[in-house]
Structures are given as C-alpha cells and as structure tokens.
Design an enzyme around this catalytic site. Sequence first.
Site, PDB file in Angstrom:
ATOM      1  N   ASP A   1      34.536  53.318  41.051  1.00 61.29           N
ATOM      2  CA  ASP A   1      35.446  52.176  41.176  1.00 61.29           C
ATOM      3  C   ASP A   1      35.472  51.496  39.810  1.00 61.29           C
ATOM      4  OD1 ASP A   1      36.491  49.643  41.503  1.00 61.29           O
ATOM      5  OD2 ASP A   1      35.650  49.348  43.506  1.00 61.29           O
TER       6      ASP A   1
ATOM      7  N   PHE B   1      31.076  45.891  45.460  1.00 60.95           N
ATOM      8  CA  PHE B   1      32.276  45.247  46.014  1.00 60.95           C
ATOM      9  C   PHE B   1      33.447  46.196  45.820  1.00 60.95           C
ATOM     10  CE2 PHE B   1      36.099  42.647  46.026  1.00 60.95           C
ATOM     11  CZ  PHE B   1      35.912  41.946  47.199  1.00 60.95           C
TER      12      PHE B   1
ATOM     13  N   LYS C   1      43.359  45.579  38.887  1.00 58.53           N
ATOM     14  CA  LYS C   1      43.152  44.426  38.003  1.00 58.53           C
ATOM     15  C   LYS C   1      43.943  44.484  36.689  1.00 58.53           C
ATOM     16  CE  LYS C   1      38.823  42.595  39.822  1.00 58.53           C
ATOM     17  NZ  LYS C   1      39.233  41.279  40.297  1.00 58.53           N
TER      18      LYS C   1
HETATM   19  N1  PLP Z   1      36.698  46.890  43.383  1.00 59.58           N
HETATM   20  C1  PLP Z   1      36.135  46.096  42.465  1.00 59.58           C
HETATM   21  C2  PLP Z   1      35.036  46.646  41.602  1.00 59.58           C
HETATM   22  C3  PLP Z   1      36.550  44.767  42.312  1.00 59.58           C
HETATM   23  O1  PLP Z   1      35.967  43.990  41.416  1.00 59.58           O
HETATM   24  C4  PLP Z   1      37.590  44.291  43.148  1.00 59.58           C
HETATM   25  C5  PLP Z   1      38.028  42.894  43.068  1.00 59.58           C
HETATM   26  O2  PLP Z   1      37.314  42.022  42.623  1.00 59.58           O
HETATM   27  C6  PLP Z   1      38.157  45.163  44.086  1.00 59.58           C
HETATM   28  C7  PLP Z   1      37.688  46.448  44.185  1.00 59.58           C
HETATM   29  C8  PLP Z   1      39.262  44.700  44.979  1.00 59.58           C
HETATM   30  O3  PLP Z   1      40.428  44.528  44.249  1.00 59.58           O
HETATM   31  P1  PLP Z   1      41.652  43.702  44.873  1.00 59.58           P
HETATM   32  O4  PLP Z   1      41.209  42.277  44.997  1.00 59.58           O
HETATM   33  O5  PLP Z   1      42.767  43.899  43.886  1.00 59.58           O
HETATM   34  O6  PLP Z   1      41.961  44.299  46.197  1.00 59.58           O
END
Ligand code: PLP
Length: 393
Positions: free
Chosen positions: A220, A135, A249
Amino acid sequence: MGNWPELERQYLMSTFKRLPVVLVRGEGVWVWDEDGRRYLDLVAGIAVNVLGHAHPSIITAIASQSKQLIHVSNLYYSIPQLQLAQMLVDNSCADKVFFGNSGAEANEGAIKLARKFGKLHRGGAYEIISASNSFHGRTLATIAATGQSKFQVPFAPMPDGFKIVPYNDLDALKASTTSNTCAVLLEAIQGESGIHIANVEYLRGVRDWCNQQGLLLILDEIQTGMGRTGKLWAYEKYGIEPDVFTLAKGLAGGVPIGAVLAKDHAACFAPSDHGSTFGGNPLACAAGIATIDTILREQLADHAEEMGNILLDGLRSLQTKHPIITAVRGVGLMAAVDVLGEQAQRIVDIALSKGLILNATGPSTLRMVPALIITKDEVEQALSLLDETMRSL
Ligand code: PLP
C-alpha cells in the site's frame, strides 16, 4: 469564524473532528483562512498536495482538460487515462494499471485482484495477511485489513478472509500463512498510525516468503508513493519489488484518484471483473500526468529526501531542548514526533494559533507530511514555529 460550524452541525454527518479554521486559499506550502491569516501547512491534505497548493502545472492541466473533456465512460478510450497508465508503468515495476477514485477503493481493487489470483493459482485461497497498526481505508474490506480495532469495532462483524499479524515480525507472518492465504498486504512505512517503518530485513524476508509460498506481495503506497520517501516508490528504498501496489493521495496532486498497479503475472482481472464509473476519468488523469511529470522533471523525490533530512535533524535537535518529545521518526518527508502524555492535540491547537498546521495521528503522536516542494527556508520556519509552540506548553 463565520457560522460554518453551525452549518456543519445542521447539514453534515458528524464524521470529522475539525480544527476551528476555515481554509479558503492556498499557494505552495501556505494556506489562508477566511480572515486572511496565513498558515504553513505541514499536513498538505494528509500527504495529498505533493506539489503544494495551486501549482501552475496542475492548474494548467485541469483548466485545459476541463475545456476538452471532463468525464467520459470507461466504455470508450480516453487519452489521459492511457497516458497516465503508460507513465506509471514506465516509471515503476508494474506492467498494468487499474484506476479508481480513492485509496480505499484502490485497496479494495487489490484485495479483489488477490482473491482472483487465489482462485486461479492457489486452489481458491482467499485470505490476506496484513499488519497491526496498519491503515488501508474505510470500506468494509479495507477496515477488515486495517490492523487497528477502533476502525472495526463499530461495524462488526468484519468480512471473512483477513488476518492481522504484528508488524516487523516475519516469524508471525510465516506462522499465520496457510493454504488459504493468497496475499500479504503491507505499508513499507505505516503513515496513519504514526510513521512506523518496516525494517529492511523484514520487508526483504516477506518478499522471499511470498516468492517461496506463491503469495502476492501487495504494498500500500497510498501515503508513501509519489516521491514522498525520497524515492518515487517506497519499495525502491528496500531493494524489492511488490507484485501489486496501490496509489491514491498524491497521484493527481489533489484531484481524487486511486490506482492498482500490478505485474503481469498478478494482473489477472478479466473484462467485467472490476470497474468504476469515475475511475481514470480524463480530468483526474490529466492532473496525474502533470503531477508525475513535475515530480520527475524537478527531481522532487531527491528534494524530498534532502528536505526530509533537514526536517528530521531539526526535530531531533528540538528533542534535545524539549523533554516532552520522546521520539522522532521519519523517512523523506514523512515525519512523526511522539510526545509525553496525551498532548498531541493540544500541540496541534497551539501550533495552529501560531500559524503552523500539524496533524495528531494519535493522542501522543504528531505527523508531518508536507508538500514535496517545501524549501529549506520553509522547513526552518516550521521548526521555529514548532519550537515556539513547545516553549509555550
Ligand atoms: N492506505 C493508506 C496507507 C492511507 O494512508 C490511506 C489514507 O490515509 C488509505 C489507504 C485510504 O485512502 P482514502 O482515504 O483515499 O480512501
């Protein structure tokens, strides 16, 4: 509950399935609803409130920064942005930082950086390989990189240049690499799909492959970063360093922020290549400084490891008592429990009625990503509420 659900129906686009609770206040790992009921929060804004709710260092940082300067354009220098960048570089493998406002935006920035790198160093290569069940966000490019078709199907066609391969399968990744590939984008621990953990040999193998092929390895760390896994950054657990990694986050303890961090050889943006009106604004960066400073000073990554072990041991002993639990996974304070049938949402609902906030990441998976400041006593209270919830199923 007041008429808030009615107002939501009337005024908000219908994008969230909300639990029937209106949270109005928080302190530490606890939150209160509008009727004064208290809940133990194992979700923490989905791994955002790393210092818990209403942490004094964040309150002080925001209050004092808001009296000085909340926002100023990136046309000028701002001290909190420079200081936060320096703290991130001093405490990671990165040399340079770009600030945005969210996780998706951080990954968009990393994708653009990888494409620019491909143009400069790989003959125009632009493809990014990512993994199934990953994700990476909700923008068009980040859903294209996300290895879950449910996020893509309603918005097809996807932008070109993304390949998804099975997670933890180095051969598949190698087989998908072509002269068009510029980067590999992975989570060391997949959060949103239910805490799936990369094998050490896999991630080290990916690092070696990227070195051999001249590809960027982008990690990520939006959910895994900021001490959650027991190290400040999850890559430290694997004994490797990415060329680029992304944060959001927990970076500012609850104030919106995102960041792309890169080693010098990968930090190839030139003036005007990328930008953001709000990115790195003084208020968010002051909160970020307070958050990192507290994590380092109070050794909260070590504490997360210790509390995570207590949580995971407790979840494993619940598994021996409740056959509905089929698996327990976790690293530090990232934990997941698989349950039989499609009962995760029902468990979340019952737990809520008992004063425990959990999250269902799928029909059969519960996720727990509490604040790093959670105490042993609070972990034990959470386990006992979960035990009670399982008994009442
Ligand atoms: N990358 C990861 C691993 C995530 O867990 C999330 C959100 O859950 C995101 C990207 C996306 O972040 P945002 O919701 O701040 O755009």
